[in-house]
Scaffold this active site. Sequence first.
Site, PDB file in Angstrom:
ATOM      1  N   GLY A  50       6.824 -22.095  80.322  1.00 27.30           N
ATOM      2  CA  GLY A  50       6.540 -20.814  80.951  1.00 27.30           C
ATOM      3  C   GLY A  50       6.324 -20.839  82.445  1.00 27.30           C
ATOM      4  O   GLY A  50       5.562 -20.025  82.969  1.00 27.30           O
ATOM      5  N   SER A  51       6.949 -21.756  83.186  1.00 28.16           N
ATOM      6  CA  SER A  51       6.738 -21.781  84.651  1.00 28.16           C
ATOM      7  C   SER A  51       7.245 -20.506  85.310  1.00 28.16           C
ATOM      8  O   SER A  51       6.651 -20.008  86.265  1.00 28.16           O
ATOM      9  CB  SER A  51       7.398 -23.016  85.277  1.00 28.16           C
ATOM     10  OG  SER A  51       8.804 -22.896  85.270  1.00 28.16           O
ATOM     11  N   ASN A  52       8.321 -19.928  84.815  1.00 27.57           N
ATOM     12  CA  ASN A  52       8.785 -18.640  85.369  1.00 27.57           C
ATOM     13  C   ASN A  52       7.796 -17.532  85.041  1.00 27.57           C
ATOM     14  O   ASN A  52       7.501 -16.676  85.891  1.00 27.57           O
ATOM     15  CB  ASN A  52      10.163 -18.279  84.812  1.00 27.57           C
ATOM     16  CG  ASN A  52      11.293 -18.870  85.635  1.00 27.57           C
ATOM     17  OD1 ASN A  52      11.553 -18.442  86.743  1.00 27.57           O
ATOM     18  ND2 ASN A  52      11.955 -19.870  85.080  1.00 27.57           N
TER      19      ASN A  52
ATOM     20  N   ASN B 238      17.271 -11.455  81.871  1.00 22.94           N
ATOM     21  CA  ASN B 238      17.147 -12.857  81.490  1.00 22.94           C
ATOM     22  C   ASN B 238      17.478 -13.715  82.708  1.00 22.94           C
ATOM     23  O   ASN B 238      18.320 -13.344  83.529  1.00 22.94           O
ATOM     24  CB  ASN B 238      18.112 -13.192  80.353  1.00 22.94           C
ATOM     25  CG  ASN B 238      18.065 -14.682  79.991  1.00 22.94           C
ATOM     26  OD1 ASN B 238      17.006 -15.207  79.667  1.00 22.94           O
ATOM     27  ND2 ASN B 238      19.214 -15.345  80.097  1.00 22.94           N
TER      28      ASN B 238
ATOM     29  N   HIS C 127      18.955 -17.421  83.725  1.00 28.65           N
ATOM     30  CA  HIS C 127      19.700 -18.554  83.160  1.00 28.65           C
ATOM     31  C   HIS C 127      19.909 -19.571  84.264  1.00 28.65           C
ATOM     32  O   HIS C 127      20.215 -19.190  85.403  1.00 28.65           O
ATOM     33  CB  HIS C 127      21.049 -18.062  82.599  1.00 28.65           C
ATOM     34  CG  HIS C 127      21.881 -19.147  82.007  1.00 28.65           C
ATOM     35  ND1 HIS C 127      21.632 -19.660  80.745  1.00 28.65           N
ATOM     36  CD2 HIS C 127      22.938 -19.842  82.502  1.00 28.65           C
ATOM     37  CE1 HIS C 127      22.513 -20.621  80.495  1.00 28.65           C
ATOM     38  NE2 HIS C 127      23.318 -20.746  81.531  1.00 28.65           N
TER      39      HIS C 127
HETATM   40  N1  LIG Z   1      20.891 -10.805  72.912  1.00 30.74           N
HETATM   41  C1  LIG Z   1      20.580 -11.790  73.794  1.00 30.74           C
HETATM   42  N2  LIG Z   1      19.552 -12.629  73.523  1.00 30.74           N
HETATM   43  C2  LIG Z   1      19.245 -13.628  74.410  1.00 30.74           C
HETATM   44  C3  LIG Z   1      20.001 -13.805  75.581  1.00 30.74           C
HETATM   45  C4  LIG Z   1      21.095 -12.891  75.839  1.00 30.74           C
HETATM   46  O1  LIG Z   1      21.780 -12.972  76.889  1.00 30.74           O
HETATM   47  N3  LIG Z   1      21.341 -11.913  74.932  1.00 30.74           N
HETATM   48  N4  LIG Z   1      19.709 -14.848  76.462  1.00 30.74           N
HETATM   49  C5  LIG Z   1      18.955 -15.942  75.867  1.00 30.74           C
HETATM   50  C6  LIG Z   1      18.564 -17.005  76.837  1.00 30.74           C
HETATM   51  N5  LIG Z   1      19.617 -18.034  76.868  1.00 30.74           N
HETATM   52  C7  LIG Z   1      20.242 -18.267  78.055  1.00 30.74           C
HETATM   53  O2  LIG Z   1      19.902 -17.736  79.121  1.00 30.74           O
HETATM   54  C8  LIG Z   1      19.945 -18.776  75.718  1.00 30.74           C
HETATM   55  C9  LIG Z   1      18.932 -19.189  74.862  1.00 30.74           C
HETATM   56  C10 LIG Z   1      19.239 -19.917  73.717  1.00 30.74           C
HETATM   57  C11 LIG Z   1      20.561 -20.248  73.424  1.00 30.74           C
HETATM   58  C12 LIG Z   1      20.881 -21.018  72.187  1.00 30.74           C
HETATM   59  O3  LIG Z   1      21.973 -21.522  72.033  1.00 30.74           O
HETATM   60  N6  LIG Z   1      19.883 -21.080  71.275  1.00 30.74           N
HETATM   61  C13 LIG Z   1      20.065 -21.878  70.032  1.00 30.74           C
HETATM   62  C14 LIG Z   1      18.697 -22.062  69.357  1.00 30.74           C
HETATM   63  C15 LIG Z   1      17.797 -22.934  70.245  1.00 30.74           C
HETATM   64  C16 LIG Z   1      16.447 -23.185  69.587  1.00 30.74           C
HETATM   65  O4  LIG Z   1      16.052 -22.416  68.677  1.00 30.74           O
HETATM   66  O5  LIG Z   1      15.783 -24.162  70.006  1.00 30.74           O
HETATM   67  C17 LIG Z   1      20.966 -21.123  69.064  1.00 30.74           C
HETATM   68  O6  LIG Z   1      20.987 -19.878  69.091  1.00 30.74           O
HETATM   69  O7  LIG Z   1      21.575 -21.834  68.273  1.00 30.74           O
HETATM   70  C18 LIG Z   1      21.575 -19.871  74.281  1.00 30.74           C
HETATM   71  C19 LIG Z   1      21.274 -19.140  75.451  1.00 30.74           C
HETATM   72  C20 LIG Z   1      17.750 -15.428  75.109  1.00 30.74           C
HETATM   73  N7  LIG Z   1      18.195 -14.432  74.158  1.00 30.74           N
HETATM   74  N1  LIG Z   2      19.544 -20.291  78.494  1.00 30.23           N
HETATM   75  C1  LIG Z   2      18.149 -20.056  78.692  1.00 30.23           C
HETATM   76  C2  LIG Z   2      17.565 -21.152  79.554  1.00 30.23           C
HETATM   77  O1  LIG Z   2      18.037 -22.269  79.534  1.00 30.23           O
HETATM   78  N2  LIG Z   2      16.551 -20.778  80.315  1.00 30.23           N
HETATM   79  C3  LIG Z   2      15.927 -21.726  81.175  1.00 30.23           C
HETATM   80  O2  LIG Z   2      14.813 -22.314  80.508  1.00 30.23           O
HETATM   81  C4  LIG Z   2      13.902 -22.759  81.521  1.00 30.23           C
HETATM   82  C5  LIG Z   2      12.539 -22.252  81.149  1.00 30.23           C
HETATM   83  O3  LIG Z   2      11.619 -22.856  81.997  1.00 30.23           O
HETATM   84  P1  LIG Z   2      10.121 -22.239  82.058  1.00 30.23           P
HETATM   85  O4  LIG Z   2       9.663 -22.100  80.641  1.00 30.23           O
HETATM   86  O5  LIG Z   2       9.373 -23.277  82.841  1.00 30.23           O
HETATM   87  O6  LIG Z   2      10.226 -20.917  82.774  1.00 30.23           O
HETATM   88  C6  LIG Z   2      14.377 -22.160  82.855  1.00 30.23           C
HETATM   89  O7  LIG Z   2      15.070 -23.122  83.628  1.00 30.23           O
HETATM   90  C7  LIG Z   2      15.336 -21.081  82.415  1.00 30.23           C
HETATM   91  O8  LIG Z   2      16.372 -20.812  83.356  1.00 30.23           O
END
Ligand SMILES: Nc1nc2c(c(=O)[nH]1)N[C@@H](CN(C=O)c1ccc(C(=O)N[C@@H](CCC(=O)O)C(=O)O)cc1)CN2
Ligand SMILES: NCC(=O)N[C@@H]1O[C@H](COP(=O)([O-])[O-])[C@@H](O)[C@H]1O
Length: 297
Positions: A95-97, A189, A191
């Site tokens: 949760g640093s963000n 979000n 990324h």
């Molecule tokens: N409807 C949406 N939900 C989420 C989005 C989005 O754009 N639309 N962004 C994600 C965040 N994210 C990238 O920024 C991201 C997070 C997770 C995954 C992923 O592949 N997750 C795995 C499961 C990982 C786990 O449970 O440890 C999976 O789905 O198999 C990809 C991108 C947040 N939600």
């Molecule tokens: N695709 C989603 C993803 O990879 N998000 C990334 O997870 C980290 C969370 O760090 P935080 O918990 O320290 O904020 C951040 O680097 C964020 O961009």
Amino acid sequence: MEIQSSIFGISSFGIHNPKTPFFPSKATPLSAPKQVLFKTHFSLSSNLSFTKQTLKVSASVAKVECEIGTINIFEDGLKRKIRKKNLAVFVSGGGSNFKSLHEATVNGFIHGDISVLVTNKPDCGGAEFARDKGIPVISFPKLKDGSGLSSHVLVTALRSYKVDFILLAGFLKLLPAELIKAYPRSILNIHPSLLPAFGGKGYYGMKVHEAVIASGARYSGPTIHYVDEEYDRGRILAQRIVPVLANDTAEELAGRVLHEEHKLYQEVVAALCEDRIIWREDGVPLIQCKENPNLYM
Ligand SMILES: Nc1nc2c(c(=O)[nH]1)N[C@@H](CN(C=O)c1ccc(C(=O)N[C@@H](CCC(=O)O)C(=O)O)cc1)CN2
Ligand SMILES: NCC(=O)N[C@@H]1O[C@H](COP(=O)([O-])[O-])[C@@H](O)[C@H]1O
């Protein structure tokens, strides 16, 4: 009813901070906003520019003509006259963000309050920080053991906190369509790559930086985008670039990108809470600069 029992802190329903009820203190209503309809004519050049005759700026109110939307602003446009927004942050890890955004709400850089934290990992660092700050923690999605909220109950809970915007910050689960429909153009979000590169299912955390380095890309950096039903495919709102060095490890690159993430998310959420997001006619969201309303980034 599930939500009632959760309000009184029965943690099995996913409310981990019973001290704070669902129902927020009544916000004192501000004077009704003055709605100013704008009309603008975008140039055909790649940069957005306003012709002089469409920009009339008076001492107290910037009158920019903009067809693509209505911006609610108050006379003088001072931050204190724009209603303070209520924010929900979604995390899965350290949760640093989230902590960086919280700091910016406390020091006033962001004209908003973090009203609730949502997580699929109630014991993660972000949830612990929230509890330390007295911010209610909600578990989502519903887990096999029955804990956590369903999408429908989560929307009800977010409405009870009068949440205006949802900010994903390292949340690793796919948001359901029901939640996205309930908060149109109101979910962001962050990324850790320059989308659309290195995004989508499977691209999260260190996996992103490992892929960037393996690709030989010379630049990376954070992207903040609106959330739609797919992973990382929503409208891009802001990006920053970060160099990828020849001998970078994934951890070194991650640290460099994360530093920029913190700064970028604070700037973007500050703009969001000050109603400075403008939607271009082709659907691209832009951030109106605070100092000069006719400049966008
Ligand atoms: N409807 C949406 N939900 C989420 C989005 C989005 O754009 N639309 N962004 C994600 C965040 N994210 C990238 O920024 C991201 C997070 C997770 C995954 C992923 O592949 N997750 C795995 C499961 C990982 C786990 O449970 O440890 C999976 O789905 O198999 C990809 C991108 C947040 N939600
Ligand atoms: N695709 C989603 C993803 O990879 N998000 C990334 O997870 C980290 C969370 O760090 P935080 O918990 O320290 O904020 C951040 O680097 C964020 O961009």
